[in-house]
Design a protein around this motif. Structure first.
Motif, PDB file in Angstrom:
ATOM      1  N   ARG A  49       0.912  -1.258  -0.061  1.00 18.09           N
ATOM      2  CA  ARG A  49       0.027  -0.173  -0.102  1.00 18.09           C
ATOM      3  C   ARG A  49       0.710   1.214   0.077  1.00 18.09           C
ATOM      4  N   ASN A  52       1.648   2.323  -4.057  1.00 22.07           N
ATOM      5  CA  ASN A  52       0.627   3.135  -4.633  1.00 22.07           C
ATOM      6  C   ASN A  52       0.276   4.228  -3.635  1.00 22.07           C
ATOM      7  N   ARG A  53       0.988   4.449  -2.749  1.00 23.52           N
ATOM      8  CA  ARG A  53       0.626   5.539  -1.931  1.00 23.52           C
ATOM      9  C   ARG A  53      -0.890   5.546  -1.307  1.00 23.52           C
ATOM     10  N   LEU A  54      -1.310   4.384  -0.837  1.00 27.83           N
ATOM     11  CA  LEU A  54      -2.609   4.094  -0.104  1.00 27.83           C
ATOM     12  C   LEU A  54      -2.106   4.536   1.358  1.00 27.83           C
ATOM     13  N   VAL A  75      -2.740  10.591  -8.014  1.00 29.92           N
ATOM     14  CA  VAL A  75      -3.813   9.847  -9.028  1.00 29.92           C
ATOM     15  C   VAL A  75      -3.036   9.164 -10.215  1.00 29.92           C
ATOM     16  N   ARG A  78      -1.236   6.096  -9.509  1.00 31.83           N
ATOM     17  CA  ARG A  78      -2.368   4.774  -9.102  1.00 31.83           C
ATOM     18  C   ARG A  78      -2.770   4.264 -10.463  1.00 31.83           C
ATOM     19  N   GLN A  79      -2.849   5.220 -11.530  1.00 31.63           N
ATOM     20  CA  GLN A  79      -3.313   4.804 -12.642  1.00 31.63           C
ATOM     21  C   GLN A  79      -2.301   4.078 -13.420  1.00 31.63           C
ATOM     22  N   LEU A  81      -0.315   1.940 -11.879  1.00 30.77           N
ATOM     23  CA  LEU A  81       0.051   0.647 -11.363  1.00 30.77           C
ATOM     24  C   LEU A  81      -1.327   0.078 -11.449  1.00 30.77           C
ATOM     25  N   TYR A  83      -3.997  -2.602 -10.195  1.00 34.81           N
ATOM     26  CA  TYR A  83      -4.447  -2.736  -8.802  1.00 34.81           C
ATOM     27  C   TYR A  83      -5.102  -3.744  -8.645  1.00 34.81           C
ATOM     28  N   ILE A  85      -7.362  -6.597  -6.005  1.00 30.35           N
ATOM     29  CA  ILE A  85      -7.559  -6.969  -4.535  1.00 30.35           C
ATOM     30  C   ILE A  85      -8.645  -8.066  -4.621  1.00 30.35           C
ATOM     31  N   VAL A 103     -10.447   2.131 -15.120  1.00 28.57           N
ATOM     32  CA  VAL A 103      -9.024   2.883 -15.449  1.00 28.57           C
ATOM     33  C   VAL A 103      -8.846   3.596 -16.620  1.00 28.57           C
TER      34      VAL A 103
ATOM     35  N   ALA B 118     -10.298  -0.038  -3.480  1.00 25.81           N
ATOM     36  CA  ALA B 118     -10.130  -0.209  -4.816  1.00 25.81           C
ATOM     37  C   ALA B 118     -10.068   0.902  -5.654  1.00 25.81           C
ATOM     38  N   ARG B 120      -9.771   3.944  -4.878  1.00 28.76           N
ATOM     39  CA  ARG B 120      -8.710   4.959  -4.913  1.00 28.76           C
ATOM     40  C   ARG B 120      -7.299   4.367  -5.341  1.00 28.76           C
ATOM     41  N   GLY B 121      -7.273   3.140  -5.085  1.00 29.69           N
ATOM     42  CA  GLY B 121      -5.874   2.494  -5.499  1.00 29.69           C
ATOM     43  C   GLY B 121      -5.918   2.444  -7.090  1.00 29.69           C
ATOM     44  N   MET B 122      -7.031   2.620  -7.679  1.00 30.12           N
ATOM     45  CA  MET B 122      -7.109   2.707  -9.141  1.00 30.12           C
ATOM     46  C   MET B 122      -6.745   3.903  -9.782  1.00 30.12           C
ATOM     47  N   GLY B 123      -6.639   5.062  -8.876  1.00 28.95           N
ATOM     48  CA  GLY B 123      -6.489   6.219  -9.109  1.00 28.95           C
ATOM     49  C   GLY B 123      -7.861   7.023  -9.584  1.00 28.95           C
ATOM     50  N   MET B 124      -8.953   6.814  -8.461  1.00 28.74           N
ATOM     51  CA  MET B 124     -10.004   7.799  -8.890  1.00 28.74           C
ATOM     52  C   MET B 124      -9.789   8.724  -7.709  1.00 28.74           C
TER      53      MET B 124
END
Lengths: 385, 222
Positions: A49, A52-54, A75, A78-79, A81, A83, A85, A103, B118, B120-124
């Motif tokens: 985490r 991707n800077r969560l 942003v 994250r786009q 990478l 992701y 889950i 995405v 999910a 946020r992790g995808m870049g929303m």
């Protein structure tokens, strides 16, 4: 490529701090799958985490493709990478196609390109686009949902995939299947993958390398073979389990130990008496019988003794044939099941390719542990320190 | 029977008062919804204000409606609007806040954290997250809040007749003053009927606004 340099994550402030990750450094090479393994709370998920800077880095540097992640807009990072889950991460209000398109839509692809990509990904993950495109996640089984999850992660064709226990919520049979499918995809796509798991079997199967975490520290970072045969300390060997010899067998394949030129081959048309004599001279209790270069079974000296006709009349068929890529664990299992000490290996056309014996397997296991037995002392001092 | 007779004899007036009643409640709901929904969403993102805002809305609910009219009277008199529809609508807007804010807040909070993760992790971005995921998933519960507010307001609006807002409350108030049971009954029955109809209508809206995927999920998990 992803590099972690002295990565540290501290939660809380002042006196109430918890160090979740302590000075972790390692590199995930381009195109490899690295499994982050360890018990819960060991820091493996935190590491992912942070990537991707969560979660926000406390100290240290993480780079992807030689770029510091802190220099990239969060942003955009994250786009870039993919992701993935657990299946519960699919958006229930969106259709399968819309889920996969998340995405690409964020990246403002045009409609046509998106729908083409969606179909392509569904096919790649063995889901019929016609059937599933417009379904909702709730209508799919757990395994199918997870395939969609993988497809969604791959949607914008990222070089790097971050996978957080992606197959953790699936029943064992489906999990095996999806793991196999993912591995097949990975050999084609060659993504750089960071894969969090708490399952040693999964780690051995999926990982080109395994990073084992304990209490926020990186304990060992090696290939599965080395982790199994040379665990660095007691924590790793405990985690790997007492049955690690069996796990090594899961890694090795028939092609690693195959004997391509066994001495005890008999042709089906040979006369029994000749064959018996031949086996005697070779000091072999049994012979492998071929016909047109295809193994039809085996004969023992005993069964030949009372046979007049050609060898083929005395043949006992093999219960199973092996392939070169069969894992040795499965081979051993077959040997135990059928109490047959030798098996034949065949190619795709059922032609004879070689044999595997119980002794070969044992030798291979011994060989892989040879280093360890010599290094018993240093291993123990390391634990003590 | 005589109540029905009363209604038939005064049909034009009945329709007018019903329309007035609906109008007051409707306008109030139109104003209250954006305020309540926005406040509800804002406090999910700024948790430190959540309990304060919810408590405030709670306190508003505890003020009896007549007292609230009384309290507003001197204030609104300054702009010459102490009586009539304006104070009635303001009161209804205030009363609506609790169900709307609380439902919005709860609904957004109920979105599974794995989904938010999910997304946020995808870049929303936060906006996208709200628009693509949180609001669609929260919509059924938000509308349930509007439904509570609407039904409650139909009752409160009947009391607003005491400050000259009109509506069906007129029959109840004047019926009591004139000791005219048929008139009281007509007012009471019509207000109740209105509440039942609006409740049903909002239930329908709730169903229509629920995303298709959520409906499928509910049906299958049953």
């Amino acid at each position: 490529m992803i590099t972690y340099e002295s990565v540290t994550k501290v939660y809380g402030k002042g006196l109430n701090t918890v160090t979740a990750l302590d000075n972790v450094s390692f590199t995930i090479p381009k195109g490899e799958v690295v499994v982050f393994l360890g018990p819960s709370g060991c820091g493996k998920t935190t590491t992912l985490r942070l990537t991707n800077r969560l979660e926000t880095l406390t100290r240290g540097v993480i780079t992807i493709e030689d770029q510091n992640i802190m220099d990239i807009d969060v942003v955009q990072l994250r786009q870039r990478l993919g992701y993935v889950i657990q299946a519960i991460g699919l958006f229930p209000n969106k259709t399968i196609a819309e889920n996969i398109a998340v995405v690409p839509k964020l990246l403002h692809w045009d409609e046509e390109r998106i729908s083409k990509r969606v179909d392509e990904l569904l096919e790649m993950t063995n889901l019929d686009p016609e059937l599933y495109r417009d379904r909702y996640p709730a209508e799919l089984s757990g395994g199918q949902q997870q395939r969609v999850g993988v497809a969604r992660g791959l949607a914008a064709d990222p070089n790097i995939l971050l996978m957080d226990e992606p197959f953790g919520a699936i029943d064992p049979i489906n999990r095996e299947e999806i793991q196999d499918e993912f591995l097949k995809l990975q050999t084609k796509l060659k993504k750089t993958v960071a894969f969090v798991s708490h399952d040693i079997h999964e780690a051995i199967k999926m990982g080109d390398r395994i990073a084992i975490f304990e209490k926020g520290r990186l304990v060992q970072y090696d290939t599965p073979e080395v982790i199994l045969t040379q665990p660095k300390n007691k924590f790793v060997s405990d985690f790997v389990g007492a049955d690690r010899a069996l796990k090594v067998l899961g890694l090795m394949r028939v092609s690693d130990i195959i004997n391509r030129t066994p001495k005890n081959i008999i042709q089906g048309g040979d006369r029994s008496a000749e064959a018996l004599h031949f086996l005697n001279t070779k000091d072999s209790r049994y012979g492998i019988v071929l016909e047109h270069n295809k193994p039809i079974g085996f004969v023992t000296q005993k069964s030949l003794k009372y046979e007049d006709g050609p060898v083929r009349d005395a043949v006992e068929p093999y219960p199973v044939f092996l392939r070169e890529k069969t894992p040795l664990r499965d081979v051993l299992s077959s040997m135990l099941m059928y109490s047959t000490p030798t098996f034949c290996v065949v190619d795709d056309d059922k032609n004879f390719a070689g044999t595997v014996t119980y002794n070969d397997i044992q030798k291979a296991v011994k060989a892989s542990y040879a280093d360890e037995t010599e290094n018993v002392e240093p291993v123990e001092t390391e634990v003590a320190s | 029977m005589s109540t029905l007779q009363f209604i038939m004899d005064n049909l034009n007036e009945v329709l007018y008062l019903s329309w007035e009643h609906i109008w007051i409640v409707g306008i109030a709901l139109l104003i209250a919804t954006p305020i309540g929904v926005v406040l509800g969403i804002v406090i999910t993102k700024h948790e430190q204000f959540a309990s304060r805002v919810l408590n405030g809305a709670n306190i508003l609910m505890t003020i009896p409606s007549l007292a609230l009219f009384g309290l507003m009277l001197p204030i609104l008199s300054m702009v010459d609007m102490g009586l009539g529809k304006v104070p009635a609508i303001i009161a209804l807007v205030l009363y609506s806040q609790l169900p709307i804010i609380r439902n919005t807040y709860t609904a957004i909070k109920n979105v599974p954290p794995a989904l938010v993760d999910a997304a946020r992790g995808m870049g929303m971005s936060k906006w996208k997250l709200l628009r693509e995921l949180e609001i669609p998933l929260a919509i059924p519960l938000i509308i349930a809040g509007l439904r509570t507010a609407a039904v409650m307001n139909i009752g409160v609006a009947a009391i607003a007749t005491y400050i000259g807002a009109g509506g069906l409350g007129v029959y109840i108030q004047q019926g009591i003053a004139r000791v005219y049971p048929e008139m009281i009954m007509s007012g009471a029955i019509l207000v109740s009927l209105l509440a039942i109809v609006v409740d049903g209508g909002m239930a329908l809206l709730e169903r229509v606004a629920t995303p298709e995927g959520i409906k499928v999920q509910r049906k299958l998990s049953r």
